[in-house]
Design a protein around this motif. Structure first.
Motif, PDB file in Angstrom:
ATOM      1  N   ILE A 188      42.165  40.455 -50.536  1.00 42.05           N
ATOM      2  CA  ILE A 188      41.544  40.349 -51.858  1.00 42.05           C
ATOM      3  C   ILE A 188      42.117  39.137 -52.581  1.00 42.05           C
ATOM      4  O   ILE A 188      41.385  38.352 -53.193  1.00 42.05           O
ATOM      5  N   GLU A 189      43.426  38.974 -52.494  1.00 43.53           N
ATOM      6  CA  GLU A 189      44.070  37.834 -53.159  1.00 43.53           C
ATOM      7  C   GLU A 189      43.644  36.506 -52.528  1.00 43.53           C
ATOM      8  O   GLU A 189      43.443  35.516 -53.240  1.00 43.53           O
ATOM      9  N   ARG A 190      43.467  36.488 -51.222  1.00 41.40           N
ATOM     10  CA  ARG A 190      42.984  35.262 -50.555  1.00 41.40           C
ATOM     11  C   ARG A 190      41.588  34.901 -51.064  1.00 41.40           C
ATOM     12  O   ARG A 190      41.282  33.736 -51.308  1.00 41.40           O
ATOM     13  N   ILE A 191      40.738  35.917 -51.204  1.00 41.46           N
ATOM     14  CA  ILE A 191      39.391  35.679 -51.727  1.00 41.46           C
ATOM     15  C   ILE A 191      39.485  35.193 -53.162  1.00 41.46           C
ATOM     16  O   ILE A 191      38.837  34.216 -53.546  1.00 41.46           O
ATOM     17  N   ARG A 192      40.310  35.848 -53.954  1.00 39.65           N
ATOM     18  CA  ARG A 192      40.447  35.490 -55.368  1.00 39.65           C
ATOM     19  C   ARG A 192      40.907  34.044 -55.517  1.00 39.65           C
ATOM     20  O   ARG A 192      40.418  33.301 -56.378  1.00 39.65           O
ATOM     21  N   GLU A 193      41.845  33.601 -54.681  1.00 37.92           N
ATOM     22  CA  GLU A 193      42.308  32.210 -54.746  1.00 37.92           C
ATOM     23  C   GLU A 193      41.179  31.228 -54.480  1.00 37.92           C
ATOM     24  O   GLU A 193      41.067  30.208 -55.130  1.00 37.92           O
ATOM     25  N   GLN A 194      40.332  31.565 -53.511  1.00 37.62           N
ATOM     26  CA  GLN A 194      39.196  30.695 -53.209  1.00 37.62           C
ATOM     27  C   GLN A 194      38.154  30.746 -54.330  1.00 37.62           C
ATOM     28  O   GLN A 194      37.538  29.731 -54.653  1.00 37.62           O
ATOM     29  N   VAL A 195      37.965  31.934 -54.892  1.00 34.16           N
ATOM     30  CA  VAL A 195      36.974  32.113 -55.963  1.00 34.16           C
ATOM     31  C   VAL A 195      37.332  31.252 -57.179  1.00 34.16           C
ATOM     32  O   VAL A 195      36.439  30.738 -57.868  1.00 34.16           O
ATOM     33  N   LEU A 196      38.614  31.067 -57.430  1.00 34.24           N
ATOM     34  CA  LEU A 196      39.027  30.249 -58.561  1.00 34.24           C
ATOM     35  C   LEU A 196      38.531  28.812 -58.452  1.00 34.24           C
ATOM     36  O   LEU A 196      38.405  28.112 -59.451  1.00 34.24           O
ATOM     37  N   ASN A 197      38.233  28.390 -57.237  1.00 30.18           N
ATOM     38  CA  ASN A 197      37.743  27.030 -57.011  1.00 30.18           C
ATOM     39  C   ASN A 197      36.221  26.933 -57.076  1.00 30.18           C
ATOM     40  O   ASN A 197      35.674  25.845 -56.943  1.00 30.18           O
ATOM     41  N   LEU A 198      35.556  28.068 -57.254  1.00 34.09           N
ATOM     42  CA  LEU A 198      34.091  28.076 -57.276  1.00 34.09           C
ATOM     43  C   LEU A 198      33.568  27.990 -58.705  1.00 34.09           C
ATOM     44  O   LEU A 198      34.197  28.443 -59.649  1.00 34.09           O
ATOM     45  N   GLU A 199      32.388  27.477 -58.819  1.00 32.33           N
ATOM     46  CA  GLU A 199      31.688  27.453 -60.105  1.00 32.33           C
ATOM     47  C   GLU A 199      30.763  28.645 -60.160  1.00 32.33           C
ATOM     48  O   GLU A 199      30.218  29.063 -59.200  1.00 32.33           O
TER      49      GLU A 199
ATOM     50  N   ILE B 257      33.848  27.492 -47.212  1.00 31.51           N
ATOM     51  CA  ILE B 257      34.509  28.474 -48.077  1.00 31.51           C
ATOM     52  C   ILE B 257      33.818  29.827 -47.944  1.00 31.51           C
ATOM     53  O   ILE B 257      34.476  30.862 -47.852  1.00 31.51           O
ATOM     54  N   ARG B 258      32.489  29.801 -47.897  1.00 29.48           N
ATOM     55  CA  ARG B 258      31.739  31.050 -47.725  1.00 29.48           C
ATOM     56  C   ARG B 258      32.146  31.736 -46.425  1.00 29.48           C
ATOM     57  O   ARG B 258      32.368  32.954 -46.397  1.00 29.48           O
ATOM     58  N   THR B 259      32.293  30.971 -45.357  1.00 31.24           N
ATOM     59  CA  THR B 259      32.706  31.527 -44.066  1.00 31.24           C
ATOM     60  C   THR B 259      34.107  32.141 -44.172  1.00 31.24           C
ATOM     61  O   THR B 259      34.359  33.230 -43.640  1.00 31.24           O
ATOM     62  N   LEU B 260      35.004  31.471 -44.862  1.00 30.78           N
ATOM     63  CA  LEU B 260      36.351  32.010 -45.088  1.00 30.78           C
ATOM     64  C   LEU B 260      36.295  33.334 -45.845  1.00 30.78           C
ATOM     65  O   LEU B 260      36.954  34.314 -45.475  1.00 30.78           O
ATOM     66  N   LEU B 261      35.501  33.357 -46.918  1.00 27.98           N
ATOM     67  CA  LEU B 261      35.383  34.564 -47.737  1.00 27.98           C
ATOM     68  C   LEU B 261      34.799  35.718 -46.924  1.00 27.98           C
ATOM     69  O   LEU B 261      35.255  36.861 -47.029  1.00 27.98           O
TER      70      LEU B 261
END
Length: 148
Positions: free
Chosen positions: A137-148, A6-10
């Protein structure tokens, strides 16, 4: 392992944001020139039969040109992008921090888009790049929603 992926994607989305922001920066100066030329044409037409103080006219034109300048927004977007890299490198609990950062990046991008509308062909290019920034930005935000 999933977190590393996920970090690599971000990071990839952030690189795309930086790339597009740099492209917008390259278009900024010619866009301002286009805006000023269009403004001068419109003012000349509007003022054909009106007498106006040249100094006052110059002040108003300068204010309008300043309102269309996106230098500050581009600078803040670049700062936020670097902050995103720093947060990802640091690790830890990032969900809320990244969500807030994405809100800020989105706000700057919206301002860039609103300031560059009506700047002809250059404005269309900036709009396309700005929309791609917003998509990342929206792609990052979608992934961020899955992070703690």
């Amino acid at each position: 392992r999933e977190g590393a992926e996920i970090r690599t994607l971000l990071e990839g989305h952030n690189q795309a944001i930086r790339r597009d922001t740099c492209e917008i920066e390259k278009l900024r100066a010619p866009a301002v020139d286009h805006f000023r030329a269009r403004l001068e044409e419109r003012l000349a037409e509007l003022l054909k039969s009106v007498v106006m103080d040249p100094q006052r006219l110059a002040q108003e034109a300068a204010l309008l040109a300043d309102r269309s300048d996106i230098t500050e927004e581009l600078g803040r977007l670049q700062v936020h992008s670097r902050e995103l890299d720093a947060l990802l490198a640091k690790g830890g609990e990032l969900g809320k921090k990244l969500d807030f950062l994405m809100q800020e990046m989105n706000r700057e991008t919206n301002t860039i888009l609103s300031k560059t509308s009506g700047v002809g062909e250059l404005g269309l290019k900036i709009t396309a790049l700005g929309l791609e920034v917003k998509a990342n930005i929206e792609r990052i935000r979608e992934q961020v929603l899955n992070l703690e």
